[in-house]
Design a protein around this motif. Structure first.
Motif, PDB file in Angstrom:
ATOM      1  N   PRO A  28       1.143  -1.375   0.079  1.00  0.00           N
ATOM      2  CA  PRO A  28      -0.299  -0.153  -0.058  1.00  0.00           C
ATOM      3  C   PRO A  28       0.845   0.921  -0.436  1.00  0.00           C
ATOM      4  CG  PRO A  28       0.256  -1.198   2.360  1.00  0.00           C
ATOM      5  CD  PRO A  28       1.375  -1.986   1.724  1.00  0.00           C
ATOM      6  N   LEU A  29      -0.172   2.672  -1.219  1.00  0.00           N
ATOM      7  CA  LEU A  29       0.615   3.368  -0.380  1.00  0.00           C
ATOM      8  C   LEU A  29       0.373   4.198   0.283  1.00  0.00           C
ATOM      9  CD1 LEU A  29       0.645   4.694  -4.891  1.00  0.00           C
ATOM     10  CD2 LEU A  29       2.446   3.429  -2.559  1.00  0.00           C
ATOM     11  N   LYS A  30       1.446   4.722   1.798  1.00  0.00           N
ATOM     12  CA  LYS A  30       0.985   4.843   2.590  1.00  0.00           C
ATOM     13  C   LYS A  30       1.812   6.001   3.155  1.00  0.00           C
ATOM     14  CE  LYS A  30      -0.813   1.607   4.866  1.00  0.00           C
ATOM     15  NZ  LYS A  30      -1.189   0.286   6.086  1.00  0.00           N
ATOM     16  N   PRO A  31       2.506   6.766   4.627  1.00  0.00           N
ATOM     17  CA  PRO A  31       0.889   6.602   5.224  1.00  0.00           C
ATOM     18  C   PRO A  31       0.197   8.227   4.238  1.00  0.00           C
ATOM     19  CG  PRO A  31       2.172   8.461   5.608  1.00  0.00           C
ATOM     20  CD  PRO A  31       3.331   7.408   5.116  1.00  0.00           C
ATOM     21  N   GLN A  32      -1.554   8.061   4.404  1.00  0.00           N
ATOM     22  CA  GLN A  32      -2.110   9.961   3.999  1.00  0.00           C
ATOM     23  C   GLN A  32      -1.153  10.219   4.612  1.00  0.00           C
ATOM     24  OE1 GLN A  32      -6.187  11.132   4.946  1.00  0.00           O
ATOM     25  NE2 GLN A  32      -6.537   9.655   6.597  1.00  0.00           N
ATOM     26  N   GLY A  33      -1.473  11.701   4.240  1.00  0.00           N
ATOM     27  CA  GLY A  33      -0.769  13.229   4.505  1.00  0.00           C
ATOM     28  C   GLY A  33       0.585  13.248   3.655  1.00  0.00           C
ATOM     29  N   LEU A  34       0.912  12.198   3.102  1.00  0.00           N
ATOM     30  CA  LEU A  34       2.113  12.715   1.779  1.00  0.00           C
ATOM     31  C   LEU A  34       1.726  13.189   1.201  1.00  0.00           C
ATOM     32  CD1 LEU A  34       4.279   9.114   1.951  1.00  0.00           C
ATOM     33  CD2 LEU A  34       4.751  11.209   2.853  1.00  0.00           C
ATOM     34  N   ALA A  35       2.391  14.166  -0.014  1.00  0.00           N
ATOM     35  CA  ALA A  35       1.897  14.637  -1.538  1.00  0.00           C
ATOM     36  C   ALA A  35       2.336  13.576  -2.893  1.00  0.00           C
ATOM     37  CB  ALA A  35       3.206  15.930  -1.614  1.00  0.00           C
ATOM     38  N   ASP A  44      -3.553   3.284  -0.112  1.00  0.00           N
ATOM     39  CA  ASP A  44      -4.305   2.910   1.360  1.00  0.00           C
ATOM     40  C   ASP A  44      -5.547   3.666   1.427  1.00  0.00           C
ATOM     41  OD1 ASP A  44      -4.231   2.384   4.285  1.00  0.00           O
ATOM     42  OD2 ASP A  44      -3.854   4.468   4.360  1.00  0.00           O
ATOM     43  N   HIS A  45      -6.458   3.020   2.317  1.00  0.00           N
ATOM     44  CA  HIS A  45      -7.667   3.091   1.958  1.00  0.00           C
ATOM     45  C   HIS A  45      -8.408   3.896   2.678  1.00  0.00           C
ATOM     46  CE1 HIS A  45      -8.072   1.895   6.316  1.00  0.00           C
ATOM     47  NE2 HIS A  45      -9.999   2.248   6.168  1.00  0.00           N
ATOM     48  N   GLY A  46      -7.042   4.748   3.466  1.00  0.00           N
ATOM     49  CA  GLY A  46      -7.141   6.074   3.374  1.00  0.00           C
ATOM     50  C   GLY A  46      -7.324   7.815   2.543  1.00  0.00           C
ATOM     51  N   LEU A  47      -6.834   7.142   1.411  1.00  0.00           N
ATOM     52  CA  LEU A  47      -6.205   7.742   0.529  1.00  0.00           C
ATOM     53  C   LEU A  47      -7.972   8.444  -0.236  1.00  0.00           C
ATOM     54  CD1 LEU A  47      -2.751   7.232  -0.793  1.00  0.00           C
ATOM     55  CD2 LEU A  47      -3.294   8.628   1.156  1.00  0.00           C
ATOM     56  N   ALA A  48      -8.148   9.514  -0.232  1.00  0.00           N
ATOM     57  CA  ALA A  48      -9.556  10.267  -1.037  1.00  0.00           C
ATOM     58  C   ALA A  48      -8.948  11.357  -2.010  1.00  0.00           C
ATOM     59  CB  ALA A  48     -10.505   9.851  -0.348  1.00  0.00           C
ATOM     60  N   GLU A  49      -9.795  11.993  -2.030  1.00  0.00           N
ATOM     61  CA  GLU A  49      -9.574  13.091  -2.461  1.00  0.00           C
ATOM     62  C   GLU A  49      -9.531  14.367  -1.702  1.00  0.00           C
ATOM     63  OE1 GLU A  49      -9.580  13.050  -5.399  1.00  0.00           O
ATOM     64  OE2 GLU A  49     -11.141  12.228  -6.549  1.00  0.00           O
ATOM     65  N   GLN A  50      -8.397  14.158  -0.885  1.00  0.00           N
ATOM     66  CA  GLN A  50      -7.784  15.432   0.685  1.00  0.00           C
ATOM     67  C   GLN A  50      -7.080  15.993  -0.509  1.00  0.00           C
ATOM     68  OE1 GLN A  50      -7.163  11.872   0.746  1.00  0.00           O
ATOM     69  NE2 GLN A  50      -8.306  11.644   3.139  1.00  0.00           N
TER      70      GLN A  50
END
Lengths: 381, 381
Positions: B148-155, B177-183
């Protein structure tokens, strides 16, 4: 887009805009701190924090344990803050970040959430709310009444006759049973034609406006065309099951249809181990439910009076600048409980009685009139 | 449409097309029969049966208790049949009829379901399945690998560098990662641009095809445009959370995109008191999941080996004429468990390791290569 953009983003936005989520965890006292940290990580970065090289992610995106308190032996309340940036403005992503993977743990319940004001404003809450639902049926200050069209399996003409009986007896909102969908024996288009026509004829005859509330089903496009057909038939109220439609799709329909009133149904919502006052009261309201059906205490389901009171409070309270959502206690209610329910909930409520009236069979209209009269008597003496 | 139409409908269709649903109910022996009848009624007509005048509804539409057996003291398995007509062909209505209101009872679990063949055929199952997921990455017979690509918050650029490392190390499917959305810090369009470009460059260089699997979020329309953008970027695999998207919307996307592979994520699925083999294995597969992620035993979540075995079996078995769905056991897995997991699941599996690789930090690529090598060694000696 390169790393620098993310940095600019963090600088520009308030770094302190955070969601506060409260979880109830069954756990022994020795493990609760580790458990709380694990939930904070699971609901944010979902990876070992020590392996995160990026300072901004470590300081802003990783969930923070803000407090732990013991409610009773072996039951802890933990408060975790999550960066609002992780949610953006999507209701589906909101529930994903609040409870997604943690929903897989059977010993955790999502108990409450506090959201940043700009997110609440964006979601916007009910577009109609209690006042408009009252105005539409000419009920100035009294509780509203509702009855369901059922059982499923009946043809549209039979459902229309039932609707006529309810309307003649003075019911305000006549709703589809939540099992009615696009079944071949009674598709929505045929129900709209039969029921709306019957109610229109009655309205022309005696000036009384009963609202037919068809139930939405299917995917987003299907629901859109169902709403279009309902509007075409002169209707302005629909029922939706947000946990089946998906919260993002529910909210999309609310935004697209600002004049439509949405009554939320709790089907598939009870299984989620999210506290009912939070999910059915606060969250459904925030996303635009004008009324919310829930299982009343002392009926077929196990909600306690405290749960019901908290749910009604979350639906109605004035704190967040949202219109109030009408609580609709239901699930095996009877006319002889009307006074007690009105004592309990006050007048900002819609009472929904179905089976108990249908049991009267050939005396359905009289039984329904008695229900309506009891509600009116309570309000007007 | 008048009553006669419904009658014709009942005559024309097979009267015996029924769903069989199995529930586990915690209950005392004296009450179980009444309880079973109550569930049969709740999940069909939702009203007192004695008050139903219509013979057809009473004989065909009311749920029937087909069997009750005691599994252990105080735990009963009840089998209830429901008329297939009540479901039509809508996945949302299917879950509504199977478990909607009964989900509000904390002592009932939906354990299993048998559906009529025509409904299974209509839903159609995976459009790609295990063979096509293998073919796409040139893995003839071995287990597949995923990170998975993580953590969310990365550019996006940081996520792209991570994807490059995973791809260089030979990972087959690199998923969001399932937390990645349209942030705002990393919207999907920017991720597609950065990650897909990085992987394309690598593919040109060393001929190795790693698949990027972006995560869908938002309402149906948003997901549609995300899939369109993914196709535009040359991708053919996406991840979706069916319990957040809504089952009807998930299935709609599957139908609309017959060449896309869908990896289902379990977020918000575990809370539903629906048995994981049924929901994640059987139902997600039937609606078109080509692979399904679930929490493996011995990881961060509480699924037992039996649950995992049953889930993998439901995803893979050949009974219903559907393509097999790839089981993806995950949630805290490590490279030193690869052999054990392959012994347990066999080769028809995708192993997903994330955090344990990311913990290697500057040695990420070496750690990932070791994971990949372990999988290949198991298959090819």
């Amino acid at each position: 887009m390169v790393s620098g953009d993310a940095e600019t983003f963090y600088r520009k936005r308030s770094l302190h805009s955070r969601l506060q989520a409260i979880y109830l965890v069954r756990c022994d006292a020795r493990s609760i701190e580790e458990r709380a940290r694990a939930i904070a990580v699971e609901q944010s970065v979902e990876m070992p924090v020590a392996a995160i090289a990026d300072d901004r992610v470590r300081s802003h995106i990783v969930g923070r344990v803000e407090g732990i308190s013991e409610r009773k032996a072996g039951l802890f309340e933990i408060r975790i803050s999550l960066a609002a940036e992780t949610v953006g403005r999507d209701p589906g992503q909101l529930i994903n970040m609040l409870f997604g993977n943690t929903s897989l743990h059977e010993d955790v319940e999502l108990a409450d959430v506090a959201l940043p004001n700009d997110l609440i404003e964006y979601f916007g809450g009910p577009r109609q709310g209690v006042h408009e639902l009252r105005r539409r049926v000419g009920a100035r200050a009294r509780a509203l009444t509702s009855s369901p069209l059922k059982p499923q399996g009946l043809a549209p003409a039979d459902l229309a006759r039932l609707a006529e009986d309810f309307a003649q007896a003075g019911i305000d909102y006549i709703k589809d049973d939540h099992g009615l969908a696009e079944q071949a024996y009674s598709p929505l288009a045929a129900r709209l034609e039969a029921v709306a026509a019957a109610l229109r004829k009655l309205e022309q005859k005696n000036g009384q406006a009963a609202r037919y509330v068809p139930s939405l089903s299917g995917d987003l496009d299907t629901m859109r065309s169902q709403i279009a057909a309902a509007k075409e038939a002169g209707l302005d109220t629909v029922m939706i099951a947000p946990m089946i439609a998906g919260l993002s799709n529910f909210h999309r329909l609310v935004r697209e249809n600002p004049t439509v009133a949405f009554i939320a149904h709790p089907t598939m919502a009870g299984a989620a181990r999210i506290s009912p006052p939070l999910l059915l009261g606060k969250l459904f309201r925030m996303l635009g439910a004008d009324a919310v059906i829930f299982p009343n205490y002392g009926g077929r389901f196990g909600y306690s009076p405290d749960t019901c009171r908290a749910l009604a409070h979350a639906a109605l309270d004035r704190r967040e600048g949202l219109r109030p959502t009408v609580p609709v206690p239901a699930g095996g209610m009877t006319t002889d409980r009307v006074r007690e329910m009105l004592d309990f909930y006050g007048a900002d409520v819609m009472l929904l009685i179905g089976g108990a009236l249908l049991e009267a069979r050939e005396n359905l209209r009289a039984a329904t009139s008695a229900f309506v009269a009891e509600v009116h008597r309570y309000a007007y003496g």
